[in-house]
Design a protein around this motif. Structure first.
Motif, mmCIF file in Angstrom:
data_model
loop_
_atom_site.group_PDB
_atom_site.id
_atom_site.type_symbol
_atom_site.label_atom_id
_atom_site.label_comp_id
_atom_site.label_asym_id
_atom_site.label_seq_id
_atom_site.Cartn_x
_atom_site.Cartn_y
_atom_site.Cartn_z
ATOM 1 N N UNK A 27 -4.265 -25.293 -24.141
ATOM 2 C CA UNK A 27 -3.376 -26.449 -24.074
ATOM 3 C C UNK A 27 -3.249 -27.003 -22.657
ATOM 4 N N UNK A 37 2.078 -24.558 -29.883
ATOM 5 C CA UNK A 37 3.027 -23.492 -29.546
ATOM 6 C C UNK A 37 4.214 -23.579 -30.514
ATOM 7 N N UNK A 38 4.461 -22.470 -31.239
ATOM 8 C CA UNK A 38 5.609 -22.473 -32.146
ATOM 9 C C UNK A 38 6.589 -21.354 -31.853
ATOM 10 N N UNK A 97 6.110 -33.350 -40.963
ATOM 11 C CA UNK A 97 6.098 -33.642 -39.518
ATOM 12 C C UNK A 97 4.719 -33.387 -38.923
ATOM 13 N N UNK A 99 3.396 -30.725 -37.427
ATOM 14 C CA UNK A 99 3.233 -29.878 -36.245
ATOM 15 C C UNK A 99 2.527 -28.557 -36.558
ATOM 16 N N UNK A 132 8.337 -25.457 -41.513
ATOM 17 C CA UNK A 132 9.766 -25.692 -41.711
ATOM 18 C C UNK A 132 10.022 -26.876 -42.645
ATOM 19 N N UNK B 228 5.177 -32.190 -26.894
ATOM 20 C CA UNK B 228 4.644 -31.060 -26.126
ATOM 21 C C UNK B 228 3.199 -31.290 -25.683
ATOM 22 N N UNK B 375 18.276 -25.196 -36.737
ATOM 23 C CA UNK B 375 17.288 -26.060 -37.394
ATOM 24 C C UNK B 375 15.881 -25.487 -37.366
ATOM 25 N N UNK B 376 15.533 -24.808 -36.270
ATOM 26 C CA UNK B 376 14.205 -24.219 -36.118
ATOM 27 C C UNK B 376 13.072 -25.220 -36.389
ATOM 28 N N UNK B 378 9.548 -26.758 -35.885
ATOM 29 C CA UNK B 378 8.384 -25.984 -35.435
ATOM 30 C C UNK B 378 7.998 -26.297 -33.994
ATOM 31 N N UNK B 379 8.236 -27.516 -33.552
ATOM 32 C CA UNK B 379 7.997 -27.837 -32.138
ATOM 33 C C UNK B 379 9.233 -27.437 -31.343
ATOM 34 N N UNK B 380 9.107 -26.426 -30.468
ATOM 35 C CA UNK B 380 10.289 -26.067 -29.671
ATOM 36 C C UNK B 380 10.754 -27.269 -28.840
ATOM 37 N N UNK B 426 6.894 -36.257 -33.473
ATOM 38 C CA UNK B 426 8.004 -35.305 -33.447
ATOM 39 C C UNK B 426 7.696 -34.118 -34.360
ATOM 40 N N UNK B 427 7.723 -32.922 -33.806
ATOM 41 C CA UNK B 427 7.427 -31.725 -34.589
ATOM 42 C C UNK B 427 8.655 -31.153 -35.266
ATOM 43 N N UNK B 428 9.250 -31.937 -36.130
ATOM 44 C CA UNK B 428 10.417 -31.480 -36.893
ATOM 45 C C UNK B 428 11.712 -31.929 -36.248
ATOM 46 N N UNK B 457 9.953 -27.103 -21.085
ATOM 47 C CA UNK B 457 9.719 -26.517 -22.413
ATOM 48 C C UNK B 457 10.686 -25.346 -22.617
ATOM 49 N N UNK B 458 11.480 -25.435 -23.675
ATOM 50 C CA UNK B 458 12.338 -24.340 -24.080
ATOM 51 C C UNK B 458 11.431 -23.292 -24.742
ATOM 52 N N UNK B 459 11.588 -22.017 -24.463
ATOM 53 C CA UNK B 459 10.902 -21.004 -25.271
ATOM 54 C C UNK B 459 11.510 -21.068 -26.669
ATOM 55 N N UNK B 460 10.850 -20.443 -27.648
ATOM 56 C CA UNK B 460 11.459 -20.406 -28.990
ATOM 57 C C UNK B 460 12.829 -19.752 -28.922
#
Lengths: 152, 759
Positions: A27, A37-38, A97, A99, A132, B228, B375-376, B378-380, B426-428, B457-460
């Motif tokens: 990346x 990255x998830x 979405x 992702x 999700x 991201x 919410x979780x 998938x994209x942090x 947007x990843x969610x 970037x926030x970690x999970x």
């Protein structure tokens, strides 16, 4: 440290620490951002790539272990993104979405490579990525459909 | 500075500016029917004519449609194109969407955000009347101008020409000409009045075709650029850590101990926002929960370097008042304790419940609790900002671009003209990216490292522990049953921290049809964990509480739960409730015998009705569940029926109902955050499990509940309400155990001999 990798058939050189996860090498160092990255702990599968044809979670795959193997990412899955899975995915409106979908596709592609006629249980076992948005019913249907197309 | 030509935009006056790109003022064109991967960088084709702020046509025939709402997976971009396609007579392949610029919106007096008010830029609500009529009117206006232009050129009556496949046709003479060749002439056409959009009976596309999402090809190739994935020359990375206890303070950190680590540039401190801040711009959503929490960020050349250094950085925090909560139970106890106290906010009142309860007889009284949920997506959480001494440029996966813009202004205090927001994929969302605290933090970090684009970037784990959560909700419900087994009095109390609401109880049908009803809510300010909108805010808890309680009433009355609901909700003037239940009864196999250990449960709710009939989307679920005597739960099948009035894209509706049902199932089976000494415990998916493909029951989506009432209401949120209680009610039918809290996975479901032997 400098490492030579083979990614999507091409040789590339990377200068990074040996324990850098392959995910971030792809990346951040190589600009190949299709691999996502998830979670960072090999739980969700958004970062799935192929290592010598087998699905692997690149967030837990250190750079130094990536030398001497063939790595395939979503960008290299098929010319012009025309893998049967990718074609069915678009048509059956699988993504929401979107992702997690590159990881899903890579997991599904590795499964079909090893097993051209997977059962539901095979899918459950090998495509255990997290989505999700809840695209799972369409993911399952699309894998079966693509498998059918590939068997001709 | 944005160049703002004088245009009578609302009057749909065609502009003929020759300067390239100037016709799409300040906007950074985005998506396309063949969508751009980097949505914000492409310009509208040179020489394009802007028919309205919503629509421009280029000489090559490409039609660019401005979309205000970020597509978080619901297909809002595709829906906007569908509206235009229906009216304009363009070819589908010539349509191109781009996100409407917030800078243009600001410069042009809210040209985009005024439609639909505060939710003008909000994800979802793609089919609201305002939005549909805006797009269709804009497209009809453009079509009429093009028809008039062609008719004048050919010297034939306007009534003889039609728009089809990107051409204007004259059948009698066999002539046709492409839209692109008519643009200049169309500019001079003055329509006496805005044409009315087609009547529904005339639609050939809406409600008939189900185009797949236009971004799908980019998604499956990995080319779609999410927040991201943004690539900006010279970009550096920040790894973020906020006070583990919300509202806490930073005491100290030791940069020296990580200074030597590879790639590390610096550590920055981000100071909390004072509580008394004043809004600079009117804010679409409340700003309270967007206030910056005390934080440090390590900035490095690469993300992994920043992350590794952050993990090694010694940091000391001062917990603040939230640290007093030793565990989750203490917070739940506080919420439960307030339910019996006076002084709540009255949400609903009818008749005299107290007097009716005094009559005695069969009274059912039950307490419920739903936990904090994350919410979780998938994209942090993440985003990139470049802050200079007077400008901000933000690339962000926002769920509400205008809110992100508002907060970039708020955080820097810079002039709004100097703030630019680029909306990415947007990843969610699920509500997490709506209020914009993430966008604000991205700007705040970049402010501390000016002149360089900083990707935070926030970690999970950081994403999970620093959420703006689905509120913990405590509820106590009491009802008295009359001779016929139906309720004559109802009293309900709900409680939770700031941001909690009791929708699903206070605004649903039940209090409306009980002659004596009283609903009130209590807010506890010292529950410090921050709440925010989460798919179906309030309703996602309230529907569980309400419909578990209705099941308790059916059981007390000795009536089949489906039959009981049909009788009960028949009292409501909107007969769609009964129609949805009957659809479920007929399609789910309700009443057909099942093996021992298996049963069906039913529940129904409405998202968006706000106490009114013929409003919102009514949604019901039947769950077919199995519980073994040693307590193992399997959901075999879910049936969903609904009434949103009408629908436009059947497959898009089906997809949202599938996803919403699975979301509701996961919420009820799995989701719970815990607190220890004020901190959120769970960090990653092994602690906060998600359903995977092998866990998903058979899903049956039924369309027979639709009432054909004249509305196209929301689809994504409604199923999140009834799925959980339908499962709980099925579990009760098997085990006799009434589940009054979620998640179900943490509860002892053993029954029969196993239950007895377990003591």
């Amino acid at each position: 440290m400098s490492y030579s990798l083979k990614i999507n058939g091409a040789a590339v050189d990377v200068d990074a620490a040996p324990d850098t996860p392959l995910l971030w090498v792809l990346r951040d160092h190589l600009g190949m951002t299709g691999t996502k990255f998830g979670c960072g702990v090999a739980q969700c599968g958004a970062c799935t790539v192929h290592v010598d044809g087998v699905a692997a979670r690149s967030c837990q795959f250190p750079l130094e272990a990536a030398v001497g193997v063939e790595i395939t990412t979503i960008e290299g899955l098929a010319p012009n993104a025309q893998h049967p899975l990718q074609r069915v995915w678009v048509e059956a409106n699988v993504p929401q979405c979107g992702y997690c979908q590159a990881g899903m596709l890579m997991a599904a592609a590795a499964l079909l490579e090893a097993n051209p006629n997977p059962t539901d249980d095979d899918i459950n076992l090998h495509v255990d990525n997290i989505c999700r948005c809840g695209t799972y019913p369409r993911v399952r249907a699309a894998i079966h459909k693509a498998a059918e197309m590939m068997r001709g | 500075m944005t160049d703002v030509p004088t245009l009578s935009r609302r009057g749909f006056v065609l502009s003929l500016l020759a300067a390239s790109g100037a016709l799409v003022i300040g906007t950074r064109p985005i998506l396309a029917a063949v969508v751009d991967a980097e949505p914000w960088t492409k310009d509208t084709p040179t020489g394009a004519h802007e028919f309205t702020p919503w629509l421009s046509i280029a000489p090559n025939g490409q039609v660019t449609v401005m979309v205000t709402t970020p597509d978080i997976g619901n297909g809002v971009v595709t829906q906007a194109l569908s509206f235009v396609y229906e009216e304009l007579g363009a070819r589908w392949d010539d349509l191109r969407a781009q996100y409407a610029s917030t800078s243009s919106d600001y410069a042009l007096g809210g040209v985009y955000s005024k439609v639909n008010g505060s939710i003008g830029y909000f994800g979802g609500r793609s089919t609201s009347d305002e939005r549909r009529i805006t797009y269709m009117t804009a497209a009809a206006n453009a079509r009429e101008r093009l028809r008039h232009a062609a008719a004048a050129q050919w010297n034939v009556p306007v009534g003889e020409v039609e728009a089809r496949d990107g051409l204007i046709h004259h059948a009698a003479s066999g002539r046709s000409t492409p839209f692109g060749a008519l643009l200049a002439h169309a500019a001079s056409v003055a329509l006496p009045e805005d044409p009315k959009p087609k009547r529904r009976e005339e639609w050939t596309h809406l409600g008939k075709d189900s185009p797949a999402k236009v971004q799908n090809p980019l998604v499956v190739s990995g080319a779609a650029v999410y927040g991201i994935d943004v690539k900006i020359p010279g970009k550096v990375y920040a790894a973020l850590r906020q006070s583990p206890v919300m509202g806490g303070r930073l005491k100290s950190y030791d940069f020296e101990s990580i200074r030597h680590m590879p790639g590390v540039r610096t550590v920055v401190e981000i100071k909390p926002t004072p509580a008394n801040e004043k809004n600079i711009l009117p804010s679409p959503f409340p700003m309270e929960t967007t206030r910056i929490q005390a934080a440090v960020a390590v900035i490095a050349d690469h993300y992994w370097q920043a992350r590794t250094a952050l993990d090694a950085l010694p940091i000391e925090w001062e917990d603040g008042p939230g640290g007093k909560w030793e565990n989750t139970q203490a917070m739940a106890d506080a919420a439960m304790a307030v339910l019996d106290k006076p002084g709540g906010k009255v949400d609903f009142q009818a008749g005299d419940a107290r007097a009716d309860f005094a009559k005695g007889g069969k009274i059912i009284d039950a307490s419920y609790l739903t936990p904090y949920c994350e919410h979780m997506p998938m994209e942090p959480l993440n985003g990139t900002a470049l802050v200079t001494d007077k400008t901000v440029e933000l690339w962000h996966p926002s769920q509400h671009t205008q809110m992100a813009f508002t907060l970039a202004v708020q955080q820097t205090g810079f002039a709004p003209e100097n703030v630019t927001v680029h909306q990415t994929f947007v990843g969610g969302g699920f509500g997490r990216r709506a209020y914009g605290d993430d966008a604000r933090m991205v700007v705040a970090v970049a402010q501390q490292y000016p002149g360089v684009p900083v990707h935070t970037i926030w970690s999970r784990e950081e994403s999970t522990r620093q959420g703006r959560y689905r509120a913990m909700v405590a509820g106590r419900l009491k009802a008295r049953l009359g001779e016929d087994g139906l309720p004559t009095a109802f009293e309900a109390h709900g409680s939770g921290g700031p941001g909690m609401n009791f929708r699903g109880v206070s605004d649903t049908v039940f209090p409306q049809i009980v002659p004596n009803a009283h609903v009130e809510t209590h807010i506890l300010p010292d529950l410090h964990v921050l709440n925010g909108p989460y798919r179906g805010p309030g309703y996602n808890s309230g529907a569980f509480i309400m419909e578990s309680f209705v099941d308790e009433l059916a059981n007390a009355a000795g009536v089949d739960p489906m039959e009981y609901r049909i009788r009960l909700y028949a009292k409501w003037q909107d007969k769609a409730w009964v129609k949805v239940l009957e659809e479920l009864r007929d399609k789910s196999g309700w009443g057909q015998p099942l093996p021992k250990g298996q049963a069906r449960g039913v529940a129904i709710g409405n998202w968006g009705m706000r106490g009114k009939p013929f409003a919102g989307t009514t949604c019901g679920a039947v769950a077919h569940a199995e519980v073994t005597q040693d307590g193992k739960l399997t959901i075999h099948r879910l049936d969903i029926a609904f009434d949103s009035g009408r629908i436009l894209n059947r497959d898009a509706v089906r997809a949202e109902l599938e996803g919403g049902a699975i979301f509701g199932l996961n919420m009820s089976l799995n989701e719970e955050l815990n607190v220890e000494h004020g901190r959120i415990v769970e960090g990653n998916f092994h602690e906060y499990p998600m359903l995977r493909i092998g866990d998903i029951p058979q899903l049956h989506i039924h369309f027979g509940g639709l009432s054909d009432n004249e509305r196209y209401y929301e689809i994504g949120e409604p199923p999140v309400g009834p799925v959980g209680p339908s499962v709980a009610n099925a579990i009760f039918a098997v085990t006799g155990k009434r589940l009054r809290t979620t998640p179900f996975r943490k509860q002892d479901l053993r029954w029969g001999e196993k239950s007895a032997s377990a003591g």
